[in-house]
Each structure stands twice: as structure tokens, then as C-alpha cells.
Design a protein around this motif. Structure first.
Motif, mmCIF file in Angstrom:
data_model
loop_
_atom_site.group_PDB
_atom_site.id
_atom_site.type_symbol
_atom_site.label_atom_id
_atom_site.label_comp_id
_atom_site.label_asym_id
_atom_site.label_seq_id
_atom_site.Cartn_x
_atom_site.Cartn_y
_atom_site.Cartn_z
ATOM 1 N N ASP A 8 0.824 -1.221 0.000
ATOM 2 C CA ASP A 8 0.000 0.000 0.000
ATOM 3 C C ASP A 8 0.854 1.265 0.000
ATOM 4 O O ASP A 8 0.458 2.274 -0.572
ATOM 5 N N ILE A 9 2.038 1.197 0.601
ATOM 6 C CA ILE A 9 2.909 2.384 0.586
ATOM 7 C C ILE A 9 3.429 2.632 -0.835
ATOM 8 O O ILE A 9 3.461 3.772 -1.307
ATOM 9 N N LEU A 189 -7.762 0.328 -1.631
ATOM 10 C CA LEU A 189 -8.466 1.193 -0.688
ATOM 11 C C LEU A 189 -7.550 1.732 0.416
ATOM 12 O O LEU A 189 -7.748 2.847 0.900
ATOM 13 N N ALA A 190 -6.538 0.951 0.821
ATOM 14 C CA ALA A 190 -5.651 1.408 1.904
ATOM 15 C C ALA A 190 -4.947 2.695 1.493
ATOM 16 O O ALA A 190 -4.907 3.674 2.248
ATOM 17 N N ASP A 193 -7.159 5.782 1.221
ATOM 18 C CA ASP A 193 -7.440 6.435 2.504
ATOM 19 C C ASP A 193 -6.275 7.331 2.942
ATOM 20 O O ASP A 193 -6.495 8.451 3.408
ATOM 21 N N THR A 194 -5.035 6.878 2.804
ATOM 22 C CA THR A 194 -3.908 7.730 3.211
ATOM 23 C C THR A 194 -3.750 8.909 2.252
ATOM 24 O O THR A 194 -3.361 10.001 2.673
ATOM 25 N N ARG A 256 6.066 7.578 16.524
ATOM 26 C CA ARG A 256 5.908 6.613 15.442
ATOM 27 C C ARG A 256 4.526 5.985 15.472
ATOM 28 O O ARG A 256 4.083 5.432 14.486
ATOM 29 N N ARG A 257 3.863 6.055 16.639
ATOM 30 C CA ARG A 257 2.525 5.474 16.727
ATOM 31 C C ARG A 257 1.527 6.551 16.328
ATOM 32 O O ARG A 257 1.451 7.604 16.942
ATOM 33 N N ALA A 258 0.746 6.256 15.302
ATOM 34 C CA ALA A 258 -0.168 7.256 14.759
ATOM 35 C C ALA A 258 -1.446 7.334 15.581
ATOM 36 O O ALA A 258 -1.959 6.318 16.038
ATOM 37 N N ARG A 260 -5.271 7.327 15.887
ATOM 38 C CA ARG A 260 -6.251 6.616 15.061
ATOM 39 C C ARG A 260 -7.647 7.062 15.439
ATOM 40 O O ARG A 260 -7.866 7.640 16.503
ATOM 41 N N PRO A 282 0.061 7.013 9.684
ATOM 42 C CA PRO A 282 1.403 7.487 9.362
ATOM 43 C C PRO A 282 1.380 7.969 7.906
ATOM 44 O O PRO A 282 0.960 7.212 7.039
ATOM 45 N N PRO A 284 2.606 8.470 4.427
ATOM 46 C CA PRO A 284 3.726 7.977 3.607
ATOM 47 C C PRO A 284 4.491 9.104 2.933
ATOM 48 O O PRO A 284 5.706 9.008 2.770
ATOM 49 N N ARG A 311 -3.799 4.857 22.631
ATOM 50 C CA ARG A 311 -3.870 3.591 23.392
ATOM 51 C C ARG A 311 -3.083 3.673 24.690
ATOM 52 O O ARG A 311 -2.243 2.819 24.985
#
Lengths: 330, 123
Positions: A8-9, A189-190, A193-194, A256-258, A260, A282, A284, A311
């Protein structure tokens, strides 16, 4: 439409630097025709489709009488009396039903338009198509692609230049193969969305819901408040005058943790919960996490420091103006 | 291809049959996640419990928890993943390993055939 064909990237970068190919045939397509078609759409939608000249399109919304968004739409005016309304797949039945409900007293015919929809998006889209350079942004006209008669529109949902191709189902596979063969990368689709998130474009079900008005999402400009009457007019005029309790904002973080969807947004001083993230990933293209969130207007100024509870971990976030990414001028 | 020499959990982790076992996620899990952009793993010395969450893997599209396939003590984590988390996608059974654990107990694990059956479309 699969989530991804490969990476996807890689698909995301292909759209930003070359061209990506999307199968959007799941999107809802509704035709509105008749002598009153323009007048009817001015009443049913928040924009003013009667001002669209044939061969052009406009981004608009269908709202509830409460002012809440039922769907965001692209409306193409194909001829004086013929419009193509493109709806999100999940909302197509609602849009169709609401248009039908609002059409009492108007001489219009509302039909589901079939066919396939393939998008080619990215800076190389026109070169790969070998057509469309003359089309203005948000323009649409008849064309031939891979030998098939299609409607070619310069629209998209990626933040890049690109085209959407409305064809007969029987021609879709040929068109897809021809464009893939000419160098467009199949994209899922991934990355869609980004790409749209980087471009600051809202997604129905996340940034837009029946509990939000266009003004909450920073899209008040699509509402033609000076129209005599339209569905949702009273509520939307009130919201326009009074303002909203929350507004859609862009957030960036360095972790680094996005952030959500659903993560709480907090006041870094008091710890008070201000709102929540509607989309985040994140990025790209940018190399750091980006997110959209609803927060009170006083916290929505670019440069404001906020905290996102990812989280259980508090990530420092900064409010930035949308979009996160804007393509460089051609 | 599912390597025949590894053992598998129902949570899509693989582990080697060693006293200090190497643990990773399966190609099936890596494909489902999409491109991995960040991995959060327990520090060496952490005690893991089979079936319990011991880390997370973030892809562009989602975040997934990593479940420990065995009881034991983490002795090493794959530092290469810090700079190149995409190793999990490109080489899930090799360079994309997650951590090494000194195993004290391995509950139910599957062999390659049983894992293949678990992820087959008919199951």
C-alpha cells in the motif's frame, strides 16, 4: 476494490509521483433528469447545481433537515437537463431515497445509473490516458478510452491531478488493462485512505456523519445560504450564525505510533478531554503521523499544542492547517 | 509457502522449536496487515505469557496486537525492525523475526499442515 494489490505504501507513492489506477465501480451513481432537474437539486442539496454549466461538476452535500450530513457528493451537469450525482457506496441507497422523497412537485426522473468507474490519478495521469489535457479541473466530457465510449472527468479523491472514467461495464476490463499496460499502478483502498487524508479530504462515516454539519467539517463554503429554501436550510442558517461547538482540525505528531480514529484529544494543561480523532495514519508522503480531529474552535488554531491519547500513551500533537499535503503546481 | 520446520499459534505467530525460540508473525498475518511502519516489542527481560498481548504492529491502515505464543522470558528483540519494519512484509519468516524468548512452557501449537488448514478459505 481490494485494500491493496501489493504494497500500500508503494501504491501511495505511485499516485503521488506517477499514476495509480483505482476501481471505483462500487460508488453510487444516480441520474437526475428533466425540465426541473437543476431547480430540484438546488432544493435537495446544500449547493447550487443550477449554477453549474454543462460539462462541469461541483462538490456538494445532501443534508438532513437537522443540518446533519447524509452524504458528500460530486454532481456533474452533463446537459442542461441531465445531472449525474455520485454518492459514497454505503450511502447510495439513502441518497437515492432522499432525492426521491424531496422530488415531490418537481418534473424530474431519478434513476440509478449503472456502469463502471475507473480512476487514474497522479501527475502522469494525463500522459498515460493520452487525453484530457484540455479538461479543466472538475470538467467532464465524452471521450474514447481504449476504444470505448466513456465520460471522462477531471475529478478525484487523492489530492493529485487525475481523471475518473465512467464506462459501460462491458468496457471496464479493457480500459483497466490498457491503463495498467500504459504504466498506471493498480491501487487499493488502503492507499486511497492515506492519500485523501494527506489531502485533508473528509471521509463519510469518519469526518462526516449525520451528527456533523458541513460547518463542523470546515466546509461551510459548500452551503449556499442565500438560496430561498432547501432541505436543512433552517438548521444550517442557525449553525452558520451561531458557530459550532467543535471544528475539524489537522494534527501532526512526531511519534511513530499514529493517532487513530476514536483516540481522545486532550488539553495538555488540564488533561481535559477536548474531542476525538476521526482519521489518522502514518503519512507515507510526509514521514510522520497525521490525523484529523474534532476539537473546540479555541483549540483549533494552527500551532496549538494538544495531546492525543494513543492507546494509553500521551503523544504530543500540534494543530496544523489542512490540507497536510498540497501538490506542487504543474 | 508455510515453512515446515516452524510451529504456529492460532494468533498467526510462528516460533522455532528451540529452548531459546525465535518468534515472528506469519506471511498470512503480514499480508493482512499491509505495509508495517512501526513495531513495539517488549524489552529483554520481560516475562511473556502464552496468549497474552506482548507488543503491537502498526501498518498504514491499522494497528494489531502481537500475542505471545509461549511462556518465557524475552532475551532479544530484532533491532533491525526499528529502521526497517518493512522486513516483516518482505521476509516474515527470516529477517522480519520479532524477538527471541527463553521458553518455559509452550501450550498448544500447530504444525505447518494444521496452520495451513487454519488459514485456508474453507476453514
Amino acid at each position: 476494490m481490494p485494500l491493496r494489490y501489493g504494497s500500500d505504501i508503494a501504491e501511495h507513492h505511485a499516485v503521488r509521483t506517477g499514476a495509480g489506477l483505482f476501481d471505483l465501480s462500487h460508488m453510487g451513481r444516480i441520474e437526475v433528469t428533466g425540465p426541473n432537474a437543476a431547480e430540484f437539486l438546488d432544493y435537495a442539496l446544500v449547493g447550487r447545481p443550477s449554477r453549474i454549466v454543462p460539462g462541469r461538476a461541483r462538490y456538494t452535500m445532501l443534508c438532513h433537515t437537522t443540518g446533519g450530513v447524509l452524504d458528500d457528493l460530486v454532481v456533474y451537469r452533463l446537459t442542461e437537463q441531465r445531472f449525474l450525482v455520485v454518492a459514497n457506496a454505503a450511502n447510495a441507497m439513502v441518497v437515492r431515497a432522499m432525492l426521491g422523497e424531496h422530488s415531490n412537485g418537481y418534473a424530474v426522473t431519478i434513476t440509478d445509473a449503472g456502469g463502471s468507474l475507473i480512476a487514474v490519478q497522479g501527475p502522469r495521469a494525463a500522459a498515460i490516458l493520452g487525453d484530457g489535457d484540455d479538461l479543466p479541473y472538475y470538467g467532464i466530457r465524452a471521450a474514447r478510452v481504449a476504444g470505448a465510449d466513456v465520460l471522462l472527468a477531471r475529478t478525484g479523491y487523492t489530492g493529485e491531478d487525475g481523471f475518473e472514467i465512467y464506462s459501460a461495464d462491458a468496457d471496464a476490463a479493457t480500459i483497466w488493462s490498457a491503463l495498467a499496460g500504459a504504466g498506471a499502478t493498480p491501487a487499493g483502498l488502503a492507499c486511497r485512505d492515506t492519500l485523501r487524508l494527506e489531502a485533508g479530504m473528509p471521509l463519510y462515516g469518519q469526518e462526516l456523519t449525520v451528527r456533523t454539519t458541513p460547518f463542523h467539517a470546515g466546509l461551510g463554503r459548500v452551503v449556499a445560504l442565500d438560496k430561498a429554501d432547501f432541505v436543512g436550510a433552517d438548521a444550517l442558517r442557525r449553525v452558520a450564525a451561531e458557530g459550532t461547538a467543535t471544528v475539524l482540525t489537522g494534527l501532526i505528531t512526531n511519534g511513530r505510533r499514529a493517532p487513530r480514529r476514536g483516540h481522545p484529544v486532550l488539553d495538555p494543561v488540564s488533561g481535559e478531554r477536548l474531542g476525538e480523532v476521526t482519521s489518522g495514519a502514518p503519512s507515507p508522503t510526509l514521514g510522520h503521523p497525521i490525523a484529523m480531529a474534532y476539537v473546540p474552535p479555541v483549540f483549533a488554531k494552527p500551532g496549538t499544542r494538544l495531546v492525543v491519547d494513543v492507546r494509553g500513551t500521551h503523544e504530543d500533537a500540534e494543530v496544523v492547517a489542512l490540507p497536510f499535503y498540497r501538490r506542487s503546481p504543474q | 509457502m508455510i515453512p515446515l520446520n516452524l510451529r504456529y499459534s492460532r494468533d498467526h505467530e510462528w516460533l522455532t522449536d528451540d529452548e531459546v525460540a525465535t518468534v515472528g508473525i506469519t506471511a498470512f498475518a503480514a499480508d493482512a496487515l499491509g505495509d508495517v511502519v512501526f513495531v513495539d516489542l517488549p524489552e529483554p527481560g520481560t516475562i511473556t505469557t502464552a496468549g497474552a498481548v506482548c507488543g503491537e504492529i502498526e501498518s498504514t491502515k491499522s494497528v494489531s496486537e502481537v500475542y505471545a505464543p509461549a511462556d518465557g522470558e524475552i532475551v532479544e528483540i530484532n533491532q533491525a525492525l526499528t529502521d526497517d519494519p518493512g522486513l516483516i512484509n518482505s521476509d516474515p519468516y527470516g529477517a522480519g523475526w520479532l524477538y527471541r524468548v527463553r521458553v518455559t512452557r509452550t501450550p498448544e501449537v500447530l504444525d505447518a499442515a494444521a496452520y495451513a488448514a487454519l488459514i485456508s478459505p474453507e476453514s
